[in-house]
Structure formats: C-alpha cells, structure tokens
Design a protein around this motif. Structure first.
Motif, PDB file in Angstrom:
ATOM      1  N   PHE A  43     -42.102  30.014  34.257  1.00 17.33           N
ATOM      2  CA  PHE A  43     -40.789  30.281  32.998  1.00 17.33           C
ATOM      3  C   PHE A  43     -41.554  30.925  31.977  1.00 17.33           C
ATOM      4  O   PHE A  43     -42.605  30.969  31.728  1.00 17.33           O
ATOM      5  CB  PHE A  43     -40.243  28.853  32.683  1.00 17.33           C
ATOM      6  CG  PHE A  43     -39.507  28.196  33.577  1.00 17.33           C
ATOM      7  CD1 PHE A  43     -38.078  28.644  33.948  1.00 17.33           C
ATOM      8  CD2 PHE A  43     -40.132  27.195  34.328  1.00 17.33           C
ATOM      9  CE1 PHE A  43     -37.548  27.808  34.789  1.00 17.33           C
ATOM     10  CE2 PHE A  43     -39.493  26.510  35.410  1.00 17.33           C
ATOM     11  CZ  PHE A  43     -37.923  26.762  35.540  1.00 17.33           C
ATOM     12  N   VAL A  44     -40.703  31.624  31.100  1.00 18.38           N
ATOM     13  CA  VAL A  44     -41.166  31.939  29.930  1.00 18.38           C
ATOM     14  C   VAL A  44     -40.052  31.600  28.956  1.00 18.38           C
ATOM     15  O   VAL A  44     -38.926  31.488  29.394  1.00 18.38           O
ATOM     16  CB  VAL A  44     -40.998  33.729  29.765  1.00 18.38           C
ATOM     17  CG1 VAL A  44     -40.882  34.082  28.316  1.00 18.38           C
ATOM     18  CG2 VAL A  44     -42.073  34.306  30.648  1.00 18.38           C
ATOM     19  N   PHE A  45     -40.401  30.855  27.889  1.00 22.05           N
ATOM     20  CA  PHE A  45     -39.405  30.421  26.936  1.00 22.05           C
ATOM     21  C   PHE A  45     -39.717  30.828  25.538  1.00 22.05           C
ATOM     22  O   PHE A  45     -40.612  31.156  25.241  1.00 22.05           O
ATOM     23  CB  PHE A  45     -39.708  28.824  26.719  1.00 22.05           C
ATOM     24  CG  PHE A  45     -39.646  28.081  27.891  1.00 22.05           C
ATOM     25  CD1 PHE A  45     -38.235  27.313  28.162  1.00 22.05           C
ATOM     26  CD2 PHE A  45     -40.524  27.505  28.848  1.00 22.05           C
ATOM     27  CE1 PHE A  45     -38.139  26.783  29.680  1.00 22.05           C
ATOM     28  CE2 PHE A  45     -40.536  26.815  29.881  1.00 22.05           C
ATOM     29  CZ  PHE A  45     -39.157  26.421  30.254  1.00 22.05           C
ATOM     30  N   SER A  46     -38.280  30.947  24.961  1.00 22.92           N
ATOM     31  CA  SER A  46     -38.170  31.783  23.535  1.00 22.92           C
ATOM     32  C   SER A  46     -37.415  30.857  22.806  1.00 22.92           C
ATOM     33  O   SER A  46     -36.216  30.447  23.037  1.00 22.92           O
ATOM     34  CB  SER A  46     -37.674  33.044  23.689  1.00 22.92           C
ATOM     35  OG  SER A  46     -37.268  33.652  22.377  1.00 22.92           O
ATOM     36  N   PHE A  47     -37.957  30.121  21.556  1.00 24.92           N
ATOM     37  CA  PHE A  47     -37.278  29.492  20.666  1.00 24.92           C
ATOM     38  C   PHE A  47     -37.696  29.948  19.271  1.00 24.92           C
ATOM     39  O   PHE A  47     -38.798  29.798  18.793  1.00 24.92           O
ATOM     40  CB  PHE A  47     -37.817  27.918  20.857  1.00 24.92           C
ATOM     41  CG  PHE A  47     -37.923  27.230  22.243  1.00 24.92           C
ATOM     42  CD1 PHE A  47     -36.652  26.571  22.399  1.00 24.92           C
ATOM     43  CD2 PHE A  47     -38.717  27.441  23.149  1.00 24.92           C
ATOM     44  CE1 PHE A  47     -36.573  26.051  23.764  1.00 24.92           C
ATOM     45  CE2 PHE A  47     -38.840  26.803  24.274  1.00 24.92           C
ATOM     46  CZ  PHE A  47     -37.485  26.255  24.531  1.00 24.92           C
ATOM     47  N   TYR A  48     -36.340  30.305  18.809  1.00 26.08           N
ATOM     48  CA  TYR A  48     -36.648  30.849  17.390  1.00 26.08           C
ATOM     49  C   TYR A  48     -37.624  32.220  17.133  1.00 26.08           C
ATOM     50  O   TYR A  48     -38.372  32.183  16.167  1.00 26.08           O
ATOM     51  CB  TYR A  48     -36.806  29.753  16.345  1.00 26.08           C
ATOM     52  CG  TYR A  48     -36.321  30.210  14.909  1.00 26.08           C
ATOM     53  CD1 TYR A  48     -35.113  30.338  14.558  1.00 26.08           C
ATOM     54  CD2 TYR A  48     -37.432  30.391  13.780  1.00 26.08           C
ATOM     55  CE1 TYR A  48     -34.784  30.751  13.180  1.00 26.08           C
ATOM     56  CE2 TYR A  48     -37.156  30.903  12.607  1.00 26.08           C
ATOM     57  CZ  TYR A  48     -35.762  30.996  12.448  1.00 26.08           C
ATOM     58  OH  TYR A  48     -35.480  31.405  10.987  1.00 26.08           O
ATOM     59  N   TYR A  49     -37.559  32.949  18.204  1.00 25.90           N
ATOM     60  CA  TYR A  49     -38.358  34.015  18.162  1.00 25.90           C
ATOM     61  C   TYR A  49     -37.613  35.213  17.601  1.00 25.90           C
ATOM     62  O   TYR A  49     -36.368  35.583  17.991  1.00 25.90           O
ATOM     63  CB  TYR A  49     -39.019  34.090  19.564  1.00 25.90           C
ATOM     64  CG  TYR A  49     -40.174  35.650  19.541  1.00 25.90           C
ATOM     65  CD1 TYR A  49     -41.204  35.059  18.766  1.00 25.90           C
ATOM     66  CD2 TYR A  49     -39.985  36.519  20.384  1.00 25.90           C
ATOM     67  CE1 TYR A  49     -42.289  36.149  18.897  1.00 25.90           C
ATOM     68  CE2 TYR A  49     -40.857  37.436  20.283  1.00 25.90           C
ATOM     69  CZ  TYR A  49     -42.145  37.036  19.808  1.00 25.90           C
ATOM     70  OH  TYR A  49     -43.178  37.996  19.709  1.00 25.90           O
ATOM     71  N   ARG A  50     -38.157  36.080  16.941  1.00 21.07           N
ATOM     72  CA  ARG A  50     -37.505  37.171  16.075  1.00 21.07           C
ATOM     73  C   ARG A  50     -37.681  38.601  16.894  1.00 21.07           C
ATOM     74  O   ARG A  50     -37.012  39.576  16.366  1.00 21.07           O
ATOM     75  CB  ARG A  50     -38.021  37.304  14.795  1.00 21.07           C
ATOM     76  CG  ARG A  50     -37.838  36.129  13.906  1.00 21.07           C
ATOM     77  CD  ARG A  50     -36.222  35.847  13.600  1.00 21.07           C
ATOM     78  NE  ARG A  50     -36.217  35.376  12.176  1.00 21.07           N
ATOM     79  CZ  ARG A  50     -34.958  35.512  11.829  1.00 21.07           C
ATOM     80  NH1 ARG A  50     -33.796  35.706  12.495  1.00 21.07           N
ATOM     81  NH2 ARG A  50     -34.562  34.947  10.625  1.00 21.07           N
TER      82      ARG A  50
END
Length: 124
Positions: A43-50
């Motif tokens: 998986f690749v996760f993104s949290f609050y990435y601009r």
C-alpha cells in the motif's frame, strides 16, 4: 509554508523506531520512484500531504494507494474542504478514505464516517 502544524512528525516517530523514511522535494522524481519501487509496497498511504502523487508512484503499490481526505466525498473534493463545509453552513462533516488516482480526489471511496456538530472533540 506558514501553516500551523497540529500533529507530531511521522518521520521522527518512524526514525525513533528504526523505520526507513524517505522524504523528497519531488516524490515523482525518478530517483524517488526507484526507491519506492525497490520497497515493493503493498500500500501507499497519504494523509494531509500537499503534493500530487503521479500515476507511476501510485502504481507501485500492489494493493493500492489510499488517501485520507478531510471531508465527506464526493461532496467536498479538492483543497480546503473543511473551509467550504463551514462557509456553506454544513451541520455534518467527516473524512473519507479513498483510493488515489492520477486525478485528484477521484478514486473510489472506501469509507466516509460522518460526524455531526454534537460529536465535537473536547466537549465540556
């Protein structure tokens, strides 16, 4: 860039636990993409990435790339979704976990648990 950050550093947390961290000025640069591919992530996760993650980077994850979006999708997509919910007088908001695609906020939604104003954190 001039923002207040309200959470601790994920990178520092990972490094304290001997977990490799990759930060790059351009996550879509060939050298960054090569390092991510070498990890063969499920998986690749993104949290609050601009920054936008390109299709090649998203495609490195065998089981998909997921983003936590700060509003209920599909109603509020894009930047500043909480601001728009407030401006429009919404009485309910939430967050959406969705698969990322090359087009922003366009992937399939996995879950969107709504929260009403009575569910506020820090109640007295």
């Amino acid at each position: 860039a001039g923002e207040n950050v309200w959470f601790a550093s994920v990178a520092r947390f990972a490094r304290e636990r001997d977990i490799e961290v990759l930060t790059a000025p351009d996550p879509n640069a060939p050298e960054c993409l090569a390092r991510v591919r070498a990890c063969a992530p499920e998986f690749v996760f993104s949290f609050y990435y601009r920054r936008m993650l390109g299709a090649a980077l998203l495609g490195t994850a065998a089981r998909g790339a997921l983003n936590m979006h700060g509003s209920l999708r599909p109603k509020y997509r894009g930047r500043a979704p909480v601001n728009w919910a407030v401006v429009r007088g919404e009485r309910e908001t939430g967050a959406s976990l969705h698969y990322m695609t090359a087009k922003p906020d366009a992937g399939a939604v996995v879950v969107t648990p709504p929260r009403s104003g009575s569910d506020r954190a820090g109640r007295e």
